[in-house]
Design a protein around this motif. Structure first.
Motif, PDB file in Angstrom:
ATOM      1  N   SER A  69      35.314 -32.478 -24.268  1.00  0.00           N
ATOM      2  CA  SER A  69      34.197 -32.149 -25.167  1.00  0.00           C
ATOM      3  C   SER A  69      33.651 -30.762 -24.878  1.00  0.00           C
ATOM      4  O   SER A  69      32.994 -30.536 -23.863  1.00  0.00           O
ATOM      5  N   ILE A  70      33.928 -29.825 -25.788  1.00  0.00           N
ATOM      6  CA  ILE A  70      33.399 -28.464 -25.647  1.00  0.00           C
ATOM      7  C   ILE A  70      31.881 -28.465 -25.816  1.00  0.00           C
ATOM      8  O   ILE A  70      31.173 -27.648 -25.222  1.00  0.00           O
ATOM      9  N   LYS A  71      31.367 -29.419 -26.591  1.00  0.00           N
ATOM     10  CA  LYS A  71      29.915 -29.501 -26.787  1.00  0.00           C
ATOM     11  C   LYS A  71      29.214 -29.893 -25.484  1.00  0.00           C
ATOM     12  O   LYS A  71      28.111 -29.413 -25.201  1.00  0.00           O
ATOM     13  N   ASP A  72      29.857 -30.737 -24.687  1.00  0.00           N
ATOM     14  CA  ASP A  72      29.281 -31.100 -23.390  1.00  0.00           C
ATOM     15  C   ASP A  72      29.238 -29.897 -22.454  1.00  0.00           C
ATOM     16  O   ASP A  72      28.275 -29.710 -21.698  1.00  0.00           O
ATOM     17  N   VAL A  73      30.276 -29.079 -22.487  1.00  0.00           N
ATOM     18  CA  VAL A  73      30.314 -27.869 -21.650  1.00  0.00           C
ATOM     19  C   VAL A  73      29.164 -26.944 -22.019  1.00  0.00           C
ATOM     20  O   VAL A  73      28.436 -26.439 -21.154  1.00  0.00           O
ATOM     21  N   VAL A  74      28.967 -26.732 -23.329  1.00  0.00           N
ATOM     22  CA  VAL A  74      27.902 -25.834 -23.789  1.00  0.00           C
ATOM     23  C   VAL A  74      26.523 -26.413 -23.472  1.00  0.00           C
ATOM     24  O   VAL A  74      25.597 -25.680 -23.130  1.00  0.00           O
ATOM     25  N   SER A  75      26.388 -27.738 -23.548  1.00  0.00           N
ATOM     26  CA  SER A  75      25.087 -28.345 -23.244  1.00  0.00           C
ATOM     27  C   SER A  75      24.719 -28.137 -21.776  1.00  0.00           C
ATOM     28  O   SER A  75      23.537 -28.053 -21.427  1.00  0.00           O
ATOM     29  N   GLN A  76      25.712 -28.019 -20.907  1.00  0.00           N
ATOM     30  CA  GLN A  76      25.448 -27.772 -19.487  1.00  0.00           C
ATOM     31  C   GLN A  76      25.143 -26.307 -19.194  1.00  0.00           C
ATOM     32  O   GLN A  76      24.285 -26.001 -18.366  1.00  0.00           O
ATOM     33  N   THR A  97      27.833 -20.059 -21.162  1.00  0.00           N
ATOM     34  CA  THR A  97      29.196 -20.443 -21.540  1.00  0.00           C
ATOM     35  C   THR A  97      30.022 -19.214 -21.876  1.00  0.00           C
ATOM     36  O   THR A  97      31.241 -19.208 -21.695  1.00  0.00           O
ATOM     37  N   VAL A  98      29.362 -18.146 -22.341  1.00  0.00           N
ATOM     38  CA  VAL A  98      30.089 -16.925 -22.692  1.00  0.00           C
ATOM     39  C   VAL A  98      30.724 -16.289 -21.461  1.00  0.00           C
ATOM     40  O   VAL A  98      31.726 -15.568 -21.567  1.00  0.00           O
ATOM     41  N   ILE A  99      30.182 -16.555 -20.276  1.00  0.00           N
ATOM     42  CA  ILE A  99      30.807 -16.056 -19.045  1.00  0.00           C
ATOM     43  C   ILE A  99      32.165 -16.730 -18.858  1.00  0.00           C
ATOM     44  O   ILE A  99      33.158 -16.080 -18.505  1.00  0.00           O
ATOM     45  N   HIS A 110      33.962 -18.032 -21.291  1.00  0.00           N
ATOM     46  CA  HIS A 110      34.811 -17.530 -22.371  1.00  0.00           C
ATOM     47  C   HIS A 110      35.381 -16.159 -22.015  1.00  0.00           C
ATOM     48  O   HIS A 110      36.582 -15.907 -22.180  1.00  0.00           O
ATOM     49  N   THR A 111      34.520 -15.275 -21.501  1.00  0.00           N
ATOM     50  CA  THR A 111      34.966 -13.925 -21.145  1.00  0.00           C
ATOM     51  C   THR A 111      35.997 -13.965 -20.027  1.00  0.00           C
ATOM     52  O   THR A 111      37.016 -13.266 -20.079  1.00  0.00           O
ATOM     53  N   ALA A 112      35.752 -14.788 -19.018  1.00  0.00           N
ATOM     54  CA  ALA A 112      36.697 -14.909 -17.906  1.00  0.00           C
ATOM     55  C   ALA A 112      38.059 -15.383 -18.391  1.00  0.00           C
ATOM     56  O   ALA A 112      39.103 -14.873 -17.970  1.00  0.00           O
ATOM     57  N   LEU A 113      38.063 -16.343 -19.297  1.00  0.00           N
ATOM     58  CA  LEU A 113      39.319 -16.856 -19.833  1.00  0.00           C
ATOM     59  C   LEU A 113      40.013 -15.825 -20.725  1.00  0.00           C
ATOM     60  O   LEU A 113      41.236 -15.677 -20.681  1.00  0.00           O
ATOM     61  N   MET A 114      39.221 -15.108 -21.520  1.00  0.00           N
ATOM     62  CA  MET A 114      39.792 -14.054 -22.358  1.00  0.00           C
ATOM     63  C   MET A 114      40.500 -13.002 -21.502  1.00  0.00           C
ATOM     64  O   MET A 114      41.564 -12.490 -21.856  1.00  0.00           O
ATOM     65  N   LEU A 115      39.898 -12.671 -20.355  1.00  0.00           N
ATOM     66  CA  LEU A 115      40.443 -11.636 -19.480  1.00  0.00           C
ATOM     67  C   LEU A 115      41.420 -12.204 -18.446  1.00  0.00           C
ATOM     68  O   LEU A 115      41.852 -11.494 -17.543  1.00  0.00           O
ATOM     69  N   LYS A 116      41.727 -13.502 -18.566  1.00  0.00           N
ATOM     70  CA  LYS A 116      42.671 -14.181 -17.677  1.00  0.00           C
ATOM     71  C   LYS A 116      42.244 -14.100 -16.218  1.00  0.00           C
ATOM     72  O   LYS A 116      43.057 -13.880 -15.319  1.00  0.00           O
ATOM     73  N   LYS A 117      40.943 -14.303 -16.004  1.00  0.00           N
ATOM     74  CA  LYS A 117      40.401 -14.370 -14.647  1.00  0.00           C
ATOM     75  C   LYS A 117      40.469 -15.811 -14.145  1.00  0.00           C
ATOM     76  O   LYS A 117      40.639 -16.750 -14.908  1.00  0.00           O
ATOM     77  N   GLY A 144      27.991 -15.444 -27.359  1.00  0.00           N
ATOM     78  CA  GLY A 144      27.195 -16.496 -26.720  1.00  0.00           C
ATOM     79  C   GLY A 144      26.310 -17.218 -27.717  1.00  0.00           C
ATOM     80  O   GLY A 144      26.229 -18.458 -27.709  1.00  0.00           O
ATOM     81  N   HIS A 145      25.659 -16.452 -28.577  1.00  0.00           N
ATOM     82  CA  HIS A 145      24.792 -17.057 -29.599  1.00  0.00           C
ATOM     83  C   HIS A 145      25.602 -17.938 -30.545  1.00  0.00           C
ATOM     84  O   HIS A 145      25.160 -19.033 -30.918  1.00  0.00           O
TER      85      HIS A 145
END
Length: 321
Positions: free
Chosen positions: A158-165, A170-172, A174-181, A244-245
């Motif tokens: 559940s991506i919604k559960d991740v965002v609720s936490q 959550t954008v951090i 997303h950014t880490a995954l985009m940059l393959k960190k 993020g928004h």
């Protein structure tokens, strides 16, 4: 139909049996076909039977050097024919990420072993699934490999559960995954780690790559060797704030499903690649497009945005060598 089933069944690599006897000894007792000593020792560590805290994990999964492992562990009831065994684990190794599929199949194998006390019946069912994609049994249940679509496995978290936490943070992720960190997740309960981490690759849905997921890692040298942390800090800018928004707004919409939230994030991610496109050019050999760094610098983006787009190009292998 037959060709599709054959292609799907070639994903399985092997099956193994680990037992804990009445003396408390944990032994690797059987596998088909053979396995390496390294993988065997890793699976013994993962199966939880040797844990001193005696916590039983009914089902765990993970990846080691591009091999997925799925382990179902059960306590042996008094009514079973296994009189000298207190617990056992069935291990399946495979090429694909599909926890629901292999949890269902290992449960059937567990019932077979409890009933007959011999690996022979398990091997028969394993070979039936390997060759035909199906095993059927009135008393132990039926399994049909094609019932378990890979995309459903990708969307099971559940991506919604991740965002609720995490909210805007959550954008951090997303950014880490985009940059393959690398992202390290710690929780005292392995089930919580697995439920959370299996969802993270959906933040970069355009790649549909679950091989980046290592959902069950012990702090042992051989497992950590391939998971070295990247020291660079990530600076956030306007681009990340907008993302993020969007993530928060989409996830908080009660009318939207998890798959719709993933679609919204994916569409916004494509916009980011659109921003990068004007600064790319055909490579000299006519192959993949590469970043024109001078064109990017001339655009005079804010430093955080320019830095992000440069590292995104690096992650996408768009830098000139």
């Amino acid at each position: 139909m037959a060709a599709d089933g054959a292609a799907d069944t070639q994903l399985m690599l092997g099956v193994g049996l680990i037992e804990k006897d009445t003396n408390g000894e944990v032994l690797w007792v059987w596998c088909y076909p053979s396995t390496t000593a390294t993988l065997r020792n890793l699976l013994l560590r993962k199966c939880c039977l040797a844990d001193e805290n005696r916590l039983l994990h009914p089902f765990v999964f993970g990846q080691y050097r591009r091999t997925w492992f799925y382990i179902t562990t059960v306590e042996v009831p008094d009514s079973s024919v296994l009189k000298k065994v207190t617990h056992f684990s069935i291990v399946l190794t495979a090429k694909d990420f599909n926890p629901e599929k292999y949890a269902a199949f290992t449960r059937i194998l567990c019932r077979l072993y409890l009933r007959h006390g011999s690996p022979v019946r398990m091997m028969e069912s394993y070979i039936a699934v390997l060759t035909k994609g199906i095993c059927q049994s009135e008393e132990n249940g039926s399994f049909l490999s094609k019932d378990f679509d890979a995309r459903k496995a990708y969307l099971a978290g559940s991506i919604k559960d991740v965002v609720s936490q995490f909210g805007m943070e959550t954008v951090i992720l997303h950014t880490a995954l985009m940059l393959k960190k690398r992202i390290v997740v710690y929780h005292p309960k392995i089930e919580a780690v697995q439920e959370f981490t299996r969802t993270l690759p959906a933040l970069v849905w355009h790649r549909q790559d679950w091989t980046i997921l290592h959902s069950y890692v012990h702090l042992d040298a051989d497992e950590l060797e391939a998971l070295q942390l990247c020291p660079e800090a990530m600076t956030m800018g306007k681009l990340h704030k907008e993302m993020g928004h969007l993530i928060v707004q989409s996830a908080e919409d009660p009318e939207k499903s998890d798959s719709q939230v993933i679609q919204d994030i994916s569409l916004k991610t494509k916009e980011i690649f659109t921003n990068l496109a004007p600064f790319s050019e055909a490579s000299g050999d006519g192959g993949k497009r590469v970043l024109n760094l001078e064109a990017l610098k001339q655009r005079r983006f804010p430093p955080a945005t320019e830095n992000f787009l440069y590292h995104l190009a690096a992650a996408e292998q768009m830098l000139k060598i």
